[in-house]
Design a protein around this motif. Structure first.
Motif, PDB file in Angstrom:
ATOM      1  N   LEU A 117       1.190  -1.125  -0.386  1.00  0.00           N
ATOM      2  CA  LEU A 117       0.092  -0.001  -0.404  1.00  0.00           C
ATOM      3  C   LEU A 117       0.934   1.161  -0.127  1.00  0.00           C
ATOM      4  CD1 LEU A 117      -2.703   0.766   2.536  1.00  0.00           C
ATOM      5  CD2 LEU A 117      -1.289   2.558   2.131  1.00  0.00           C
ATOM      6  N   HIS A 118       1.898   0.472   0.889  1.00  0.00           N
ATOM      7  CA  HIS A 118       2.491   2.790   0.942  1.00  0.00           C
ATOM      8  C   HIS A 118       3.596   2.396  -0.367  1.00  0.00           C
ATOM      9  CE1 HIS A 118       2.854   3.495   5.757  1.00  0.00           C
ATOM     10  NE2 HIS A 118       1.703   2.211   5.412  1.00  0.00           N
ATOM     11  N   ASN A 119       4.072   1.313  -0.856  1.00  0.00           N
ATOM     12  CA  ASN A 119       4.499   1.206  -2.165  1.00  0.00           C
ATOM     13  C   ASN A 119       3.734   2.117  -2.956  1.00  0.00           C
ATOM     14  OD1 ASN A 119       7.595   0.654  -0.946  1.00  0.00           O
ATOM     15  ND2 ASN A 119       6.839  -1.572  -1.274  1.00  0.00           N
ATOM     16  N   GLN A 120       3.156   1.572  -3.489  1.00  0.00           N
ATOM     17  CA  GLN A 120       1.824   2.329  -4.602  1.00  0.00           C
ATOM     18  C   GLN A 120       1.596   3.999  -4.061  1.00  0.00           C
ATOM     19  OE1 GLN A 120      -1.520  -0.859  -5.592  1.00  0.00           O
ATOM     20  NE2 GLN A 120       0.143  -1.376  -6.909  1.00  0.00           N
ATOM     21  N   ILE A 121       1.538   4.097  -3.518  1.00  0.00           N
ATOM     22  CA  ILE A 121       1.086   5.521  -2.884  1.00  0.00           C
ATOM     23  C   ILE A 121       2.230   6.472  -3.350  1.00  0.00           C
ATOM     24  CG2 ILE A 121       0.207   7.389  -1.116  1.00  0.00           C
ATOM     25  CD1 ILE A 121      -1.636   5.623  -0.195  1.00  0.00           C
ATOM     26  N   ARG A 122       3.185   5.670  -2.591  1.00  0.00           N
ATOM     27  CA  ARG A 122       4.913   6.559  -2.969  1.00  0.00           C
ATOM     28  C   ARG A 122       5.145   6.628  -4.777  1.00  0.00           C
ATOM     29  NH1 ARG A 122       9.295   7.903  -1.249  1.00  0.00           N
ATOM     30  NH2 ARG A 122       8.733   6.616   0.909  1.00  0.00           N
ATOM     31  N   GLU A 123       4.215   5.658  -5.131  1.00  0.00           N
ATOM     32  CA  GLU A 123       5.117   5.563  -7.051  1.00  0.00           C
ATOM     33  C   GLU A 123       3.500   6.439  -7.395  1.00  0.00           C
ATOM     34  OE1 GLU A 123       5.308   1.255  -9.338  1.00  0.00           O
ATOM     35  OE2 GLU A 123       3.236   1.406  -7.969  1.00  0.00           O
ATOM     36  N   LEU A 124       2.823   6.854  -7.469  1.00  0.00           N
ATOM     37  CA  LEU A 124       1.304   7.540  -7.392  1.00  0.00           C
ATOM     38  C   LEU A 124       2.061   9.617  -7.783  1.00  0.00           C
ATOM     39  CD1 LEU A 124      -1.850   5.672  -6.824  1.00  0.00           C
ATOM     40  CD2 LEU A 124      -1.194   6.226  -8.692  1.00  0.00           C
ATOM     41  N   LEU A 125       2.611   9.100  -6.301  1.00  0.00           N
ATOM     42  CA  LEU A 125       2.453  11.133  -5.561  1.00  0.00           C
ATOM     43  C   LEU A 125       4.357  11.355  -5.718  1.00  0.00           C
ATOM     44  CD1 LEU A 125       1.371  10.748  -2.175  1.00  0.00           C
ATOM     45  CD2 LEU A 125       0.521  11.660  -4.543  1.00  0.00           C
ATOM     46  N   VAL A 172      -0.660   7.214  10.172  1.00  0.00           N
ATOM     47  CA  VAL A 172       0.553   8.041  10.675  1.00  0.00           C
ATOM     48  C   VAL A 172       1.646   8.125   9.912  1.00  0.00           C
ATOM     49  CG1 VAL A 172       1.432   8.997  12.177  1.00  0.00           C
ATOM     50  CG2 VAL A 172      -0.595   8.267  12.854  1.00  0.00           C
ATOM     51  N   GLU A 173       1.968   6.391   9.576  1.00  0.00           N
ATOM     52  CA  GLU A 173       3.263   7.038   8.807  1.00  0.00           C
ATOM     53  C   GLU A 173       3.275   7.595   7.626  1.00  0.00           C
ATOM     54  OE1 GLU A 173       2.352   4.365  10.673  1.00  0.00           O
ATOM     55  OE2 GLU A 173       4.070   4.704  11.907  1.00  0.00           O
ATOM     56  N   LEU A 174       1.942   6.873   6.552  1.00  0.00           N
ATOM     57  CA  LEU A 174       2.017   7.227   5.538  1.00  0.00           C
ATOM     58  C   LEU A 174       1.519   8.426   4.997  1.00  0.00           C
ATOM     59  CD1 LEU A 174       1.034   5.622   3.096  1.00  0.00           C
ATOM     60  CD2 LEU A 174      -1.529   5.604   3.751  1.00  0.00           C
ATOM     61  N   ILE A 216       3.409  10.976   2.655  1.00  0.00           N
ATOM     62  CA  ILE A 216       2.544  11.429   1.360  1.00  0.00           C
ATOM     63  C   ILE A 216       2.627  13.433   1.339  1.00  0.00           C
ATOM     64  CG2 ILE A 216       0.197  12.570   0.862  1.00  0.00           C
ATOM     65  CD1 ILE A 216      -0.844   9.876   1.661  1.00  0.00           C
ATOM     66  N   ARG A 217       2.732  13.935   2.999  1.00  0.00           N
ATOM     67  CA  ARG A 217       3.017  15.049   3.114  1.00  0.00           C
ATOM     68  C   ARG A 217       4.350  15.132   2.498  1.00  0.00           C
ATOM     69  NH1 ARG A 217      -1.512  17.843   3.961  1.00  0.00           N
ATOM     70  NH2 ARG A 217      -3.487  16.709   5.653  1.00  0.00           N
ATOM     71  N   LYS A 218       5.378  14.486   2.605  1.00  0.00           N
ATOM     72  CA  LYS A 218       6.596  14.538   2.349  1.00  0.00           C
ATOM     73  C   LYS A 218       6.964  14.620   1.115  1.00  0.00           C
ATOM     74  CE  LYS A 218      11.523  13.407   3.295  1.00  0.00           C
ATOM     75  NZ  LYS A 218      12.047  12.793   3.559  1.00  0.00           N
ATOM     76  N   LEU A 219       6.547  13.922   0.182  1.00  0.00           N
ATOM     77  CA  LEU A 219       6.340  13.707  -1.246  1.00  0.00           C
ATOM     78  C   LEU A 219       5.556  14.736  -1.509  1.00  0.00           C
ATOM     79  CD1 LEU A 219       5.538   9.870  -1.618  1.00  0.00           C
ATOM     80  CD2 LEU A 219       8.275  11.238  -2.040  1.00  0.00           C
ATOM     81  N   GLN A 220       4.511  15.337  -1.685  1.00  0.00           N
ATOM     82  CA  GLN A 220       3.561  16.106  -2.032  1.00  0.00           C
ATOM     83  C   GLN A 220       2.975  17.287  -0.895  1.00  0.00           C
ATOM     84  OE1 GLN A 220       2.488  16.468  -4.790  1.00  0.00           O
ATOM     85  NE2 GLN A 220       3.286  15.145  -6.388  1.00  0.00           N
ATOM     86  N   ASP A 233     -10.738  12.947   5.021  1.00  0.00           N
ATOM     87  CA  ASP A 233     -10.702  12.025   5.814  1.00  0.00           C
ATOM     88  C   ASP A 233     -10.973  10.925   6.717  1.00  0.00           C
ATOM     89  OD1 ASP A 233     -12.970  11.849   5.096  1.00  0.00           O
ATOM     90  OD2 ASP A 233     -14.486  12.867   6.431  1.00  0.00           O
ATOM     91  N   ARG A 234     -10.553  10.150   5.130  1.00  0.00           N
ATOM     92  CA  ARG A 234     -10.606   8.369   5.810  1.00  0.00           C
ATOM     93  C   ARG A 234      -9.661   6.927   5.973  1.00  0.00           C
ATOM     94  NH1 ARG A 234     -15.888   7.321   1.506  1.00  0.00           N
ATOM     95  NH2 ARG A 234     -17.164   8.993   1.624  1.00  0.00           N
ATOM     96  N   MET A 235      -8.636   7.934   6.311  1.00  0.00           N
ATOM     97  CA  MET A 235      -7.697   6.691   7.147  1.00  0.00           C
ATOM     98  C   MET A 235      -7.614   6.911   8.123  1.00  0.00           C
ATOM     99  SD  MET A 235      -4.001   7.972   5.109  1.00  0.00           S
ATOM    100  CE  MET A 235      -3.550   8.953   5.741  1.00  0.00           C
ATOM    101  N   ASP A 236      -8.944   7.048   9.732  1.00  0.00           N
ATOM    102  CA  ASP A 236      -8.715   6.771  10.660  1.00  0.00           C
ATOM    103  C   ASP A 236      -7.734   7.782  10.884  1.00  0.00           C
ATOM    104  OD1 ASP A 236      -9.852   5.549  12.985  1.00  0.00           O
ATOM    105  OD2 ASP A 236      -8.598   3.748  12.878  1.00  0.00           O
ATOM    106  N   LEU A 237      -8.165   8.827  10.916  1.00  0.00           N
ATOM    107  CA  LEU A 237      -6.885  10.116  12.035  1.00  0.00           C
ATOM    108  C   LEU A 237      -8.196  11.114  12.096  1.00  0.00           C
ATOM    109  CD1 LEU A 237      -3.906   9.890  10.048  1.00  0.00           C
ATOM    110  CD2 LEU A 237      -4.424   8.285  11.910  1.00  0.00           C
TER     111      LEU A 237
END
Length: 444
Positions: free
Chosen positions: A193-201, A230-232, A236-240, A247-251
């Motif tokens: 999951l983290h790898n793919q979001i990194r790819e997209l961003l 939290v790590e995700l 995300i904010r570091k990359l973009q 609001d759907r990551m339960d944070l």
């Protein structure tokens, strides 16, 4: 999107009045500046597209019919949306008055529309052989539209995604989950999951919005610890750094764990609050009862319902993300085209009452059968006439507040008089030639 009705707004009202925690150090002023384009533009397009367009029986068809990977494989092997034209999609969105678009890069079925190096379950390995996301990004940017990515936190195809209560192979007996999930390593999926979001961003340039979807904590569910949210979000904010996140990551316990709240498929009765203050919000809505293409679904909203949905959302300080589910050939359904054209016709003449607008000041009450929006920069009030009155309209308490009044669609003057603290507007007998006429008031 979710098949189950989630009472998001009810949960919002139950949150504590004061922030409990923050993940980063952004100030309220910095957040307001980062989100300024989004709160100005107000109107976007959601696009749900995937293998589920082929069975055409709802985007949750794999779940609803409890299909196995083997059952579902035929859609992957035959996926070939030969009419897909991202440039045409972008032009339709722009013509409808939309300013941004969010597309499903991967939905719950696990199929990726982008060319990910972490899976073979992707569009480039189907007969279509193309990266739909690359074409989407290029086309929408070329039309001057902002671009966003929806990414499903859920994945019903990945071998290490554990079976749970919303999985197609869910069980009535909770004791069976342990056996079903033996040999699965969810940490491997979390890394995926983290790898793919990194790819997209990383691989598609500047991305304006990210829509991770969705969490369902509790017994046989998944939440922030499962996703590593939290790590995700830090990644995300570091990359973009300029990106806007739902609001759907339960944070929800973190004040900055989301940039906006996202009530789904219902209208809010007021501007939602979070942590004791009004919070940015966007309602996501469909033309009908399904997000993905559903050939036989018939509960389509008419053009007036859609316009009222947009206007009412802006009247309470929110955005509208309106969904299109393309067909299995990659084209927009004829009913979606008709709806977009109708909204575009109204927006062509009346978008000034939407862009840059928000909730009207409390001292400007809405007359019966109207909705108000207000542009604080230009100090103009917009009265949307849901039911057209005959010849006159009384604005109670408005005396001394207007310096000029006109119809918005053609800038034709509306004469008025003041009496006993009110304004009496002289309107033509014939309703102006638009679905919902708008009166524009230049305030003093």
């Amino acid at each position: 999107m979710r098949q189950i009705i989630i009472l998001t707004m009810g949960l919002l009202m139950a949150l504590p009045a004061m922030p409990q925690k923050k993940i980063g150090n952004e100030t309220d002023e910095q957040k307001t500046a980062r989100m300024a384009w989004w709160t100005h533009d107000r109107f976007g397009m959601f696009i749900h597209f995937g293998l589920y367009a082929m069975p055409a029986r709802h985007e949750w068809v794999k779940n609803r019919e409890r299909l196995t990977d083997e059952d579902y494989q035929k859609y992957f092997e035959l996926f070939d949306p030969d009419l897909y034209d991202a440039k045409a999609w972008a032009k339709k969105a722009k013509a409808a008055g939309m300013k941004y678009a969010v597309i499903t890069t991967k939905h719950h079925e696990g199929f990726c529309l982008f060319d990910s190096k972490y899976t073979d379950y992707k569009a480039t390995n189907t007969p279509f052989k193309r990266d739909l996301i690359r074409e989407f990004v290029d086309a929408f940017r070329a039309e001057g539209l902002k671009v966003g990515f929806y990414y499903s936190l859920i994945d019903w195809h990945h071998p290490d995604f554990t079976i749970d209560r919303v999985h197609p192979q869910r069980q009535n007996d909770p004791s069976k989950y342990e056996e079903l999930n033996r040999g699965k390593d969810f940490s491997k999926y979390r890394q995926y999951l983290h790898n793919q979001i990194r790819e997209l961003l990383t691989n598609y340039g500047k991305i304006d919005i990210l829509w991770p979807d969705f969490s369902y904590p509790g017994e046989n569910g998944k939440g922030k610890d499962d996703w590593g949210s939290v790590e995700l979000i830090k990644m995300i904010r570091k990359l973009q750094p300029g990106i806007i996140i739902d609001d759907r990551m339960d944070l929800g316990e973190y004040e900055d764990g989301q940039d906006f709240v996202s009530p789904e498929q219902y209208k809010s009765d007021k501007w939602p609050e979070r942590f004791g203050k009004k919070f940015p919000w966007e309602t996501c809505q469909t033309f009908s009862g399904s997000w993905g293409y559903y050939r036989d679904e018939t509960t389509w909203k008419d053009s007036k319902q859609l316009l009222v949905l947009l206007i009412e959302t802006v009247s309470k300080g929110g955005n509208l993300l309106l969904n299109v589910g393309p067909t299995g050939r990659g084209d927009f359904d004829y009913r979606a085209d008709a709806a977009l054209e109708a909204m575009g016709a109204w927006m062509h003449h009346n978008n000034r009452s939407i862009y840059g607008c928000t909730q009207a000041p409390d001292d400007l009450p809405a007359p019966d059968h109207t909705l108000l929006t207000y542009n604080p920069e230009t100090k103009r009030l917009y009265i949307h006439l849901l039911d057209y009155p005959l010849q006159s309209l009384t604005l109670k308490g408005y005396a001394g507040k207007a310096r000029y009044i006109q119809f918005l669609h053609d800038a034709s003057e509306i004469r008025y008089s003041e009496r006993e603290g009110n304004l009496s507007l002289n309107l033509p007998v014939a309703k102006p030639p638009c679905e919902i006429p708008v009166i524009e008031i230049y305030l003093k």
